[in-house]
Design a protein around this motif. Sequence first.
Motif, short mmCIF file in Angstrom:
data_model
loop_
_atom_site.label_atom_id
_atom_site.label_comp_id
_atom_site.label_asym_id
_atom_site.label_seq_id
_atom_site.Cartn_x
_atom_site.Cartn_y
_atom_site.Cartn_z
N HIS A 1 40.23 31.27 49.65
CA HIS A 1 40.49 31.64 48.26
C HIS A 1 39.61 32.83 47.83
O HIS A 1 40.07 33.73 47.14
CB HIS A 1 40.25 30.44 47.34
N HIS B 1 43.26 34.98 37.35
CA HIS B 1 43.43 35.77 38.56
C HIS B 1 44.14 37.07 38.19
O HIS B 1 45.34 37.23 38.40
CB HIS B 1 44.21 34.98 39.62
N HIS C 1 36.19 33.11 35.23
CA HIS C 1 36.68 32.80 36.58
C HIS C 1 36.66 34.06 37.46
O HIS C 1 36.41 33.97 38.66
CB HIS C 1 38.08 32.19 36.55
N HIS D 1 34.81 34.87 41.21
CA HIS D 1 35.37 35.56 42.38
C HIS D 1 34.54 36.76 42.81
O HIS D 1 34.87 37.42 43.79
CB HIS D 1 36.80 36.03 42.09
ZN LIG Z 1 40.21 31.56 41.76
#
Ligand SMILES: [Zn+2]
Length: 293
Positions: free
Chosen positions: A144, A213, A234, A238
């Motif tokens: 991921h 995302h 989020h 990443h």
């Molecule tokens: Zn993610």
Amino acid sequence: MEYLGTGYFLNIDNRVYWLYILSALSIALYFIYKNPQYSYALSKKIWWHKSAKNDYLYFVMISFIKLAIILPLVTYLFSAKDVSLLVSLFLQDNFGYMQKVNYSREFVVVLYTLALFVFGDFSRYILHRLLHTVPLLWRLHQVHHSAEVLNPLTFYRVHPFENILFALRYALIFGLVTGSFIYIFGASIGIVEIAGANVFVFVFGVLGANLRHSHIPLRYGKFIEKIFISPSMHQLHHSTKYTNKNYGGILAIWDYMFNSLVHAKKDEIIEFGLKNKKVHSNVFNMLIEPLRR
Ligand SMILES: [Zn+2]
Ligand SMILES: [Zn+2]
């Protein structure tokens, strides 16, 4: 067609349900209108990046694997229904029959929906944190995090073994909550309520869950970000710098409580991907690599 993942866009319970995509796009366009420097978020450089192309291909492949292998396997091993039955029997055996109090049906339904959401979200936080801290699990979860650019389908860039772990977690939590409710309130929790439990998924989806995302760093402000994970938070998860922060699903309170919360700073440049710069050159690598020594 269903095996290619097309169903995901038509099912209200899925992250990429067409309405959620549409609302995320509207929010993104408004965000870019206000902050034109982020217009590159819609550029070919992001959407046609090698990493993004791998996401699209992987999505089709993993949809097939999930429907054909994972779903039947998990249902066979460990169904949420079996767990709820076991839990209510266990409670019955150990604490005896509980005199049912007559709460209104609406009260029980709201409480059940809330319990399922809160325990579900907390268990996601725990599992996600373990995926980062247990070396064997991190090997799976790197798939991921190896994404170099983000798009809504990056959400599905997850190793099938990680999918299995999340499915088992779901069965466990769903079973524990449902079993306890059946024990305390009687078996009045029907299928309508179970469907209703996804009301949070719906609200979260409409509010732009897909921007998590993406390259749109939407922030909620420090106060709200202690309660809810913003897309920007989020995205930080990443980044190479803050991989060990912001593990939360919908709620940020777990990150706040257990010291893993970080807020985005305005216009902070972040680099996505893994610290060791490992990239998966193709979709088969994503599947096989984590299993190799
Ligand atoms: Zn993610
Ligand atoms: Zn992670």
